[in-house]
Design a protein around this motif. Sequence first.
Motif, PDB file in Angstrom:
ATOM      1  N   GLN A 336       1.041  -1.151   0.141  1.00 42.52           N
ATOM      2  CA  GLN A 336       0.238   0.324   0.142  1.00 42.52           C
ATOM      3  C   GLN A 336       0.268   1.622  -0.278  1.00 42.52           C
ATOM      4  O   GLN A 336       0.116   2.392  -0.227  1.00 42.52           O
ATOM      5  CB  GLN A 336      -0.928   0.132   1.131  1.00 42.52           C
ATOM      6  CG  GLN A 336      -2.160  -1.103   1.169  1.00 42.52           C
ATOM      7  CD  GLN A 336      -3.411  -0.596  -0.044  1.00 42.52           C
ATOM      8  OE1 GLN A 336      -3.149   0.442  -0.236  1.00 42.52           O
ATOM      9  NE2 GLN A 336      -3.665  -1.813  -0.342  1.00 42.52           N
ATOM     10  N   LEU A 337       2.343   0.970   0.441  1.00 45.27           N
ATOM     11  CA  LEU A 337       2.781   2.429   0.056  1.00 45.27           C
ATOM     12  C   LEU A 337       2.604   2.995  -1.000  1.00 45.27           C
ATOM     13  O   LEU A 337       3.346   4.133  -1.625  1.00 45.27           O
ATOM     14  CB  LEU A 337       4.511   1.985   0.822  1.00 45.27           C
ATOM     15  CG  LEU A 337       4.133   2.226   2.358  1.00 45.27           C
ATOM     16  CD1 LEU A 337       6.213   1.758   2.464  1.00 45.27           C
ATOM     17  CD2 LEU A 337       4.671   3.314   2.087  1.00 45.27           C
ATOM     18  N   LEU A 396      -2.728   5.187   3.574  1.00 45.59           N
ATOM     19  CA  LEU A 396      -1.981   4.153   2.281  1.00 45.59           C
ATOM     20  C   LEU A 396      -1.382   4.299   2.840  1.00 45.59           C
ATOM     21  O   LEU A 396      -0.502   2.983   2.878  1.00 45.59           O
ATOM     22  CB  LEU A 396      -2.338   4.690   1.443  1.00 45.59           C
ATOM     23  CG  LEU A 396      -3.838   4.396   0.540  1.00 45.59           C
ATOM     24  CD1 LEU A 396      -3.727   4.945  -0.822  1.00 45.59           C
ATOM     25  CD2 LEU A 396      -4.023   2.924   0.700  1.00 45.59           C
ATOM     26  N   THR A 397      -0.625   5.603   3.552  1.00 43.45           N
ATOM     27  CA  THR A 397       0.913   5.181   3.700  1.00 43.45           C
ATOM     28  C   THR A 397       1.059   4.070   5.192  1.00 43.45           C
ATOM     29  O   THR A 397       2.365   3.559   5.358  1.00 43.45           O
ATOM     30  CB  THR A 397       1.917   6.444   4.203  1.00 43.45           C
ATOM     31  OG1 THR A 397       1.822   7.824   3.162  1.00 43.45           O
ATOM     32  CG2 THR A 397       2.776   6.234   4.994  1.00 43.45           C
ATOM     33  N   PHE A 401       3.491   0.856   5.897  1.00 42.18           N
ATOM     34  CA  PHE A 401       4.090  -0.039   6.556  1.00 42.18           C
ATOM     35  C   PHE A 401       3.611  -0.845   7.346  1.00 42.18           C
ATOM     36  O   PHE A 401       4.526  -2.033   7.643  1.00 42.18           O
ATOM     37  CB  PHE A 401       4.780   1.832   7.604  1.00 42.18           C
ATOM     38  CG  PHE A 401       5.017   2.451   7.160  1.00 42.18           C
ATOM     39  CD1 PHE A 401       6.550   1.861   7.331  1.00 42.18           C
ATOM     40  CD2 PHE A 401       4.998   4.277   7.329  1.00 42.18           C
ATOM     41  CE1 PHE A 401       7.447   3.423   7.202  1.00 42.18           C
ATOM     42  CE2 PHE A 401       5.666   4.571   6.302  1.00 42.18           C
ATOM     43  CZ  PHE A 401       7.431   4.031   6.781  1.00 42.18           C
ATOM     44  N   ALA A 402       2.415  -1.224   7.505  1.00 43.97           N
ATOM     45  CA  ALA A 402       2.085  -1.583   8.452  1.00 43.97           C
ATOM     46  C   ALA A 402       1.951  -3.656   7.872  1.00 43.97           C
ATOM     47  O   ALA A 402       2.692  -4.484   7.776  1.00 43.97           O
ATOM     48  CB  ALA A 402       0.409  -1.520   9.197  1.00 43.97           C
ATOM     49  N   GLN A 403       1.616  -3.075   6.816  1.00 42.34           N
ATOM     50  CA  GLN A 403       2.048  -4.407   5.581  1.00 42.34           C
ATOM     51  C   GLN A 403       3.154  -4.878   5.521  1.00 42.34           C
ATOM     52  O   GLN A 403       3.686  -5.856   4.966  1.00 42.34           O
ATOM     53  CB  GLN A 403       1.314  -4.209   4.286  1.00 42.34           C
ATOM     54  CG  GLN A 403       0.896  -5.429   3.158  1.00 42.34           C
ATOM     55  CD  GLN A 403       0.312  -4.729   1.749  1.00 42.34           C
ATOM     56  OE1 GLN A 403       0.080  -3.175   1.372  1.00 42.34           O
ATOM     57  NE2 GLN A 403       0.290  -5.996   0.815  1.00 42.34           N
ATOM     58  N   THR A 404       3.921  -4.159   5.112  1.00 36.89           N
ATOM     59  CA  THR A 404       5.681  -4.573   4.153  1.00 36.89           C
ATOM     60  C   THR A 404       6.338  -5.169   6.495  1.00 36.89           C
ATOM     61  O   THR A 404       6.908  -5.934   5.392  1.00 36.89           O
ATOM     62  CB  THR A 404       5.963  -2.821   4.361  1.00 36.89           C
ATOM     63  OG1 THR A 404       5.729  -2.321   3.421  1.00 36.89           O
ATOM     64  CG2 THR A 404       7.462  -3.374   4.453  1.00 36.89           C
TER      65      THR A 404
END
Length: 469
Positions: A336-337, A396-397, A401-404
């Motif tokens: 999402q980044l 979305l940032t 970060f959470a997804q990464t």
Amino acid sequence: MERLYESQKLALWYFWTAIILFGAQLLFGLLAAIQFINPDFLYGTLNFMTNRMLHINAMVVWLLMGFIAGIYWFLPLETGREVVGIKLGKLAYFAFVGAVAVVVLVYLLKQYGSGDFFTMWFITEGREYIEAPRWADIGIVAVALIVAFNVVGTAVAARRLTGILGVLMVDLAFLFGLYLAGMFFTPNISVDQFWWWWVVHLWVEATWEVLVGVLMGWLLMHLLGTPRKIIEAWLYVEVMLVFGTGILGLGHHYYWIGTPEYWLGIGGFFSSLEPLPLVAMVIHAVYDAGVHKLKTVNRPALFWAFAQAFGNLFGAGVWGFMHTLPQINLFSHGTQLAAAHGHLAFFGAYVSANLALFYFALGKTRVKEGYILNGTPWKIAYVGLIIGMFGMTAALTVAGFAQTMIERATLGSTWEAFMQAQMHPWMEEAFRWRLFFGVMFFLSYIILLYDLLTAGRRVEALREAEVAG
């Protein structure tokens, strides 16, 4: 109000069609944002992938229409004559709009088909971001060729070749040439993705960036009286850096399609240089505004030009730079980044440019000589759209970060890791904030539309009231 060339009347057709498609893009984006939170919403009727596909493709088409409108608006002013082949240009407009309507209806009613040539030619190619069926692809190239013919024919007939016109001609050649790269078909997914990236990355980020540089250059010349030599100097620098860094910068995607690891470093390094021309453009815009002490007869166009300069810098530059360095991109690629970067970059670089051009044309067609295009609605829309976009980008940032961390760094990039990350409370909360700011953005668009439809009448009423009393 000035007498319009036929090509400028055609530009207005393109502008209004673009604004309507802008609304369609936002509507399908909202539906997709709801489905991020509730996947069952409209499931089986209007699925997430269809909404996402329409959201992205509507964006591509309306932005492209806005650019074409800008060319038809400024070309006769640059050459001092009517555009050569304008009837062909009008024919291309109707063909373009008709094709878009047919493709949208097919997406809504059919949506997908089996993996054969019929589906590829008449429903969708199935390639992310460039899903248009093959016949529509050919139509897009044909329209680009007609626009290029209009530009070259007009310059030849006028016997005038400025630096801006020269850059525009070269860029239009790349515009339809690079799109052909997306029409190769191969069953090898790595080879297929290689050519796909040339369209998605270079077509949109290089040829569009240069085209917007041309259009914003013309806008600054006519809006602020910026000298031509300054515009052309920055334009040459932009062309050199965009193409010089963009082609090798494309390499940061190659690593993910099975090419050697060294592409991650090469791509990351040259991608990090791409913001340089954007910094130059911001300096340019601030300088011009300072010289003229913000005095202009068209304040919405001026402020959208500022939004273009700063939005381009932050969206394409800062947000792009944040996750293209190899050490970061190794984990953040495709999360999402990237969506956060994409939203802010497109809004800053292209949406703001189109709105600046549209307001400029509006000022020339709706406002009498000596009147100032200003008011309250455009300011509300301006602030609302910017807050809405930065809010979506921030949400979305956070999600990125959470997804990464969860999907990539902790759980190892498996399919199960992807699903766990999507259902994690940190990402779900971020998606709710994205929807909230998306609604704000859509409501601001409604105000923008109201302002565009009524601006001229309100300006005249305000001026007559001032004179009367």
